[in-house]
Design a protein around this motif. Structure first.
Motif, PDB file in Angstrom:
ATOM      1  N   TYR A  90      44.781 -14.225  71.644  1.00 61.00           N
ATOM      2  CA  TYR A  90      44.654 -13.234  70.614  1.00 61.00           C
ATOM      3  C   TYR A  90      45.859 -13.291  69.830  1.00 61.00           C
ATOM      4  O   TYR A  90      45.740 -13.127  68.356  1.00 61.00           O
ATOM      5  N   SER A 139      39.411 -22.000  73.724  1.00 62.20           N
ATOM      6  CA  SER A 139      39.188 -20.814  73.096  1.00 62.20           C
ATOM      7  C   SER A 139      39.274 -20.952  71.759  1.00 62.20           C
ATOM      8  O   SER A 139      39.383 -22.223  71.305  1.00 62.20           O
ATOM      9  N   LYS A 140      39.394 -19.930  71.152  1.00 57.90           N
ATOM     10  CA  LYS A 140      39.474 -20.161  69.442  1.00 57.90           C
ATOM     11  C   LYS A 140      40.951 -20.576  69.101  1.00 57.90           C
ATOM     12  O   LYS A 140      41.168 -21.530  68.272  1.00 57.90           O
ATOM     13  N   THR A 152      37.770 -11.764  75.838  1.00 58.62           N
ATOM     14  CA  THR A 152      38.799 -11.771  74.516  1.00 58.62           C
ATOM     15  C   THR A 152      39.194 -10.415  74.243  1.00 58.62           C
ATOM     16  O   THR A 152      38.817  -9.465  74.563  1.00 58.62           O
ATOM     17  N   GLY A 185      35.253 -11.917  69.386  1.00 61.84           N
ATOM     18  CA  GLY A 185      35.506 -13.159  69.452  1.00 61.84           C
ATOM     19  C   GLY A 185      34.684 -13.797  70.818  1.00 61.84           C
ATOM     20  O   GLY A 185      34.208 -13.043  71.488  1.00 61.84           O
TER      21      GLY A 185
END
Lengths: 367, 215
Positions: free
Chosen positions: B90, B143-144, B189, B194
């Motif tokens: 995050y 992840s992102k 998340t 997300g």
């Protein structure tokens, strides 16, 4: 001799029979085992499949654990960001934050029970929003519709709306029909209103459009109100009885272009009165209600409404929930009372239009 | 004495034919046993291999779960590595580049961020202790904003030896045929919008692809 031959044959037959017997047994065993292997799973595979299933459950639990922790963190943050309560209070809202004191000296302190309920609501919404993303299990199948709607709104394309303050900053000026539905669903369920009633109001007030094709805010100049607030005499500046609505000789009739020309003329005469005398946006709330819905002036309300339809929708909810009679009438679908308070119409015409546009089959995601 | 008695009782011709029959019977008997032994052995080997492969999949998933639930103490905070990953995801964004070499990726991961360093150090330690370096394992956190990739050194040789699979991109394509449940664990998340963080844990890539051959 005969006896010798007989014994010899018996020995031969015995040996051959043993071989044939062994082959038969082994072939039979092979056929049976092969049939088992082909027809169903091999020995041990089912047991491993069972272990794998248990593991899928364990993995889901890991996801659920992490989602719950994130949701509780977010709920705590949301709650404090809204002033400790998720509902609108009579003290009004300042950019989405519930005020504990109104401008008139009224107090709206949060008690422990309402804070607990707000916390629970926010937590469930945040949890649903997260677990709905889990691809391998349906965590939200039995979640109540209202909680699901709030959670779904958090992850909707309209943007995160985990609290009212965030609605105001979703960034998009015009919302699509789906985005409006999601936002209205979220706020309606949060405040106990029925989606179809809110949609009927928006259709009657502004045709569900907060902005004109030329991107200006949809307004309506109430010339008699302008007179009232600027202290002008009927017919001298504002006129609403003799030649239709007009300000200083500029007609407000004939469409939104004229409404804005009218507003421009009114501003040149008395800016504050001009903004107080117009109704604005999707809910067509009058400028003189600006303080009630959290603005310091009607001009500030006009500017904020010009930013986004999401703001206009949020303020509609604030407007409704800060009048207990109106709020109850909305919940009870008391059309005539809604018409009388919201529009000032006591003839029943406004109520009839609301009934005409009330389509509950289009708004079912409400408890 | 007994031989004399035999001779006397059955005669020479009968004795020879008897022995011949016995020898052939024994040879055939042994052959039959041997053939069936091989047949059963072969089917047992393939069955055992299937079970071994399934066990490896279960073990790979188990390792991912143990990894994510491992408690950490960061300053005064107690949290799991899974939570640390979610929080880091995050708070950070970093350039993702799948085409980078492993060495470059590792170097970029080991840059200044202490949260990142804690995650990478822990992951290195965990993977080094729990995965078999003689197998082609992969352990990925994706992840992102996170892209941690760990793979066994054995993978290169294995991958190149496998027909039609000569790059990691190809490996990802082939893994598409493998059910996600067999190797992916998800993590929520912080931002609900997300997509979940994914942890890929394959204990033996070669055997997993053998169990679920690419189409």
């Amino acid at each position: 001799m005969r006896r010798t031959m007989f014994r010899n044959r018996k020995a031969m037959v015995f040996n051959i029979m043993i071989v044939i017997f062994t082959i038969t047994i082994l072939v039979y065993a092979f056929i049976r085992l092969s049939a088992k292997m082909n027809s169903s799973k091999e020995i041990g595979v089912s047991e491993f499949d069972l272990v794998a299933k248990i593991q899928e459950g364990e993995k889901a639990m890991i996801f659920l654990d992490s989602a719950a922790k994130m949701a509780i963190y977010q709920a705590v943050y949301d709650l404090q960001a809204q002033g400790g309560i998720s509902e609108a209070t009579l003290c009004g809202i300042y950019y989405g934050f519930n005020k504990w004191n109104s401008d008139t000296g009224q107090t709206c302190f949060v008690d422990a029970d309402s804070a607990k309920n707000s916390m629970r609501d926010l937590f469930v919404s945040n949890l649903v929003a997260r677990v709905a993303k889990y691809p391998s299990a349906d965590f939200v199948g039995n979640v109540p519709a209202a909680a699901y709607a709030r959670g779904a709104a958090l992850i909707s394309p309209a943007g995160a709306v985990s609290n009212v303050s965030q609605v105001a900053f979703s960034g998009e000026k015009r919302l699509s029909k789906e985005q409006k539905d999601v936002l209205l669903t979220t706020l309606a369920s949060k405040y106990g209103y029925e989606l179809a009633v809110l949609k009927a109001i928006l259709v009657v007030e502004a045709g569900s459009q907060g902005f004109n094709p030329e991107d200006t805010l949809k307004i309506r100049m109430e010339a008699h109100k302008f007179n009232e607030y600027c202290g002008c005499k009927e017919g001298s500046w504002g006129s609403s009885t003799l030649v239709g609505r007009a300000i200083g000789g500029v007609s407000c009739e004939g469409g939104q272009v004229n409404e804005h020309l009218c507003l421009k003329k009114a501003i040149s005469i008395n800016e504050n009165a001009a903004y107080q005398a117009i109704s604005m946006g999707l809910p067509q709330i009058m400028g003189f209600n600006s303080k009630r819905i959290g603005y310091s002036s009607p001009k500030e309300m006009f500017d904020d409404f010009s930013r986004s339809e999401s703001i206009q929708i949020e303020k509609l909810i604030v407007f409704l929930s800060t009048d207990s009679r109106l709020s109850q009438a909305i919940k009870d679908k008391d059309w005539s009372t809604i018409g009388a308070i919201y529009n000032g119409d006591k003839t029943g015409k406004y109520a009839a239009r609301l009934v005409q546009n009330y389509k509950p089959e289009q708004g079912t995601a409400i408890v | 004495m007994s031989r004399i008695r035999c001779k006397r009782r059955f005669g020479k011709r009968a004795f020879i034919s008897d022995i011949l029959v016995d020898i052939w019977a024994i040879i055939i008997f042994v052959l039959v046993i041997l053939i069936f032994y091989l047949i059963f052995k072969q089917s047992e080997v393939s069955r055992r291999q299937t079970l071994q492969d399934k066990q490896d999949i279960v073990y790979g998933n188990y390792l991912a779960q143990v990894y994510l639930r491992t408690p950490l103490t960061i300053g005064t905070q107690k949290l799991t590595i899974g939570e640390l990953i979610a929080l880091y995801d995050y708070n950070q964004s970093m350039e993702k580049n799948r085409t980078k070499s492993f060495a470059e990726s590792a170097e970029s991961l080991l840059s200044s961020n202490p949260m990142k360093k804690a995650i990478v150090d822990f992951t290195d330690d965990f993977v080094g202790k729990n995965f078999d370096s003689n197998r082609c394992f992969i352990f990925i956190i994706k992840s992102k904003n996170i892209d941690i990739f760990k793979a066994g050194t054995y993978c290169d040789a294995t991958l190149y030896s496998m027909q039609g699979m000569n790059s990691w991109t190809q490996m990802y394509d082939n893994l598409k045929g493998v059910p996600n449940a067999t190797y992916v664990t998800y993590l929520a998340t912080v931002d609900p919008r997300g997509d979940p963080i994914t942890i890929w844990s394959v204990y033996d890539l070669e055997r997993t692809l053998a169990l679920y051959p690419p189409k």
